[in-house]
Design a protein around this motif. Sequence first.
Motif, short mmCIF file in Angstrom:
data_model
loop_
_atom_site.label_atom_id
_atom_site.label_comp_id
_atom_site.label_asym_id
_atom_site.label_seq_id
_atom_site.Cartn_x
_atom_site.Cartn_y
_atom_site.Cartn_z
N ASP A 1 -7.84 -3.83 -4.27
CA ASP A 1 -7.97 -2.42 -4.65
C ASP A 1 -9.06 -1.71 -3.85
OD1 ASP A 1 -6.82 -0.37 -6.18
OD2 ASP A 1 -8.47 -0.40 -7.62
N LYS A 2 -9.28 -2.18 -2.62
CA LYS A 2 -10.27 -1.54 -1.75
C LYS A 2 -9.64 -0.32 -1.07
CE LYS A 2 -12.84 -5.78 -0.81
NZ LYS A 2 -13.26 -6.76 0.23
N GLU A 3 -10.36 0.78 -1.12
CA GLU A 3 -9.86 2.01 -0.51
C GLU A 3 -10.25 2.09 0.96
OE1 GLU A 3 -11.19 5.43 -2.59
OE2 GLU A 3 -9.83 5.17 -4.27
N ARG A 4 -9.35 2.65 1.76
CA ARG A 4 -9.68 2.95 3.14
C ARG A 4 -8.86 4.16 3.58
NH1 ARG A 4 -5.72 -0.85 3.91
NH2 ARG A 4 -4.30 -0.50 5.65
N GLU A 5 -9.38 4.88 4.57
CA GLU A 5 -8.67 6.04 5.09
C GLU A 5 -7.89 5.63 6.33
OE1 GLU A 5 -9.66 10.74 5.75
OE2 GLU A 5 -11.09 9.29 6.55
N VAL A 6 -6.60 5.97 6.35
CA VAL A 6 -5.77 5.73 7.54
C VAL A 6 -5.22 7.07 8.02
CG1 VAL A 6 -5.16 3.39 6.81
CG2 VAL A 6 -3.67 5.30 6.19
N TYR A 7 -4.72 7.06 9.25
CA TYR A 7 -4.27 8.31 9.86
C TYR A 7 -2.82 8.17 10.33
CZ TYR A 7 -9.30 8.75 9.87
OH TYR A 7 -10.61 8.77 9.48
N PHE A 8 -2.13 9.30 10.41
CA PHE A 8 -0.78 9.30 10.96
C PHE A 8 -0.70 10.37 12.04
CE2 PHE A 8 -0.95 11.51 6.87
CZ PHE A 8 -0.48 12.78 7.16
N ASN A 9 0.27 10.20 12.96
CA ASN A 9 0.34 11.10 14.10
C ASN A 9 1.16 12.35 13.79
OD1 ASN A 9 2.99 10.19 14.18
ND2 ASN A 9 2.66 8.81 15.90
N THR A 10 1.26 13.24 14.79
CA THR A 10 1.95 14.52 14.60
C THR A 10 3.43 14.32 14.30
OG1 THR A 10 0.38 15.58 16.11
CG2 THR A 10 2.43 16.76 15.65
N ARG A 11 4.06 13.37 14.98
CA ARG A 11 5.47 13.10 14.75
C ARG A 11 5.71 12.72 13.29
NH1 ARG A 11 9.42 10.51 18.42
NH2 ARG A 11 7.63 9.98 19.75
N CYS A 12 4.85 11.84 12.76
CA CYS A 12 4.96 11.43 11.36
C CYS A 12 4.73 12.61 10.43
CB CYS A 12 3.95 10.32 11.07
SG CYS A 12 3.93 9.78 9.35
N SER A 13 3.74 13.44 10.75
CA SER A 13 3.44 14.61 9.93
C SER A 13 4.64 15.54 9.81
CB SER A 13 2.25 15.37 10.52
OG SER A 13 1.98 16.54 9.79
N ILE A 14 5.33 15.77 10.93
CA ILE A 14 6.50 16.65 10.93
C ILE A 14 7.60 16.11 10.02
CG2 ILE A 14 8.42 17.48 12.37
CD1 ILE A 14 6.36 17.70 14.68
N TRP A 15 7.90 14.83 10.16
CA TRP A 15 8.99 14.25 9.35
C TRP A 15 8.62 14.13 7.88
CZ3 TRP A 15 13.61 14.68 10.84
CH2 TRP A 15 13.95 14.61 12.19
N LEU A 16 7.34 13.86 7.60
CA LEU A 16 6.90 13.81 6.20
C LEU A 16 7.07 15.17 5.53
CD1 LEU A 16 3.62 11.69 5.86
CD2 LEU A 16 5.82 11.30 4.73
N GLU B 1 0.83 -1.20 0.00
CA GLU B 1 0.00 0.00 0.00
C GLU B 1 0.87 1.25 0.00
OE1 GLU B 1 -3.63 -2.08 2.58
OE2 GLU B 1 -2.12 -0.84 3.59
N VAL B 2 1.97 1.21 0.75
CA VAL B 2 2.84 2.38 0.87
C VAL B 2 3.49 2.73 -0.47
CG1 VAL B 2 4.93 3.28 1.97
CG2 VAL B 2 3.26 2.01 3.33
N VAL B 3 3.92 1.72 -1.22
CA VAL B 3 4.63 2.01 -2.48
C VAL B 3 3.73 2.71 -3.51
CG1 VAL B 3 6.28 0.12 -2.22
CG2 VAL B 3 4.17 -0.29 -3.45
N LYS B 4 2.43 2.57 -3.36
CA LYS B 4 1.51 3.15 -4.35
C LYS B 4 1.07 4.57 -4.00
CE LYS B 4 -1.27 -0.48 -4.16
NZ LYS B 4 -2.39 -1.42 -4.42
N ILE B 5 1.42 5.05 -2.81
CA ILE B 5 0.92 6.36 -2.36
C ILE B 5 1.66 7.50 -3.07
CG2 ILE B 5 0.68 7.91 -0.38
CD1 ILE B 5 0.45 5.43 1.38
#
Length: 280
Positions: free
Chosen positions: A164-179, A141-145
């Motif tokens: 190919d089913k879609e779903r919404e996932v979430y990431f935390n603040t720490r991940c957001s900063i590094w992304l 899933e990650v390689v396709k984002i």
Amino acid sequence: MLLSLVWEKYNLDKKIEGYSPLTLKTYYFQYNQLLCHFGNVDMNVITTNQLKSYLLKMGSHLKPSSLGHRIRCIRSLFKWTYDEGFIQKNPAAKLKEPKLGKRIPKFLTEIEIELLREGCQNTMEKALFEFFYSTGCRIGEVVKINREDINFHTNSVIVHGKGDKEREVYFNTRCSIWLKRYLDERGDLEPCLFITERRPKRRMSIDLIRYIIKRISRNAGLKKEIHPHQLRHSYATHMINNGAPLEVIQSLMGHEKSETTKLYAQLSGKLRYDFYTKYF
């Protein structure tokens, strides 16, 4: 009909049905094994006993789970061939998968997670590691984002899971900063979220991501081998330990069956201990 011709038609049909390239690649490998063993024969001449002998010979070195996967691929190919009217009987219909023992997913402790964080050597590694751990996504899933899939306002992303089913996932603040830091440092126009370190810059492959996670674990000084799916297992286990309901975890992880998610509850020693102290 010859085995090679059947595969061409089967492969085309499954592409139309929306099978992923990775799934078709694994099916092609199993078809190729059949071709090497039986030759390019008319599929009408292959019998159930011949398939069993093939599985016994070629599957003796395989784990039960791998042998089961091989059998499922064979059954799928022969069922499709029979349903399309290319063979008169389906010799794979009665093939049974081996019984599997209950497998407990391997997860990392919170201390090991912190050590892995320290093992990240650059912004890309920190962003990649935090994304895996905070979303619980599968590597496929990650390689396709793509970048545009990321919503920094809600710290969420739509991923395409199995089938190919879609779903919404979430990431935390720490991940957001590094992304954000990782994307700001890149200075390229590639649409993919994670790209190769060397030029020409292109989308990271599954193999490269596995290599990077292993590199992080080596730098962290961990003695055991770490792979991306362990981060997914750790995500689920730590959520359960923190009291998340199983149905929420099932939805976030994209599990079709609740039994898959329940494995993590059985795995969680903290959860079992909490129930023990509560009721005994």
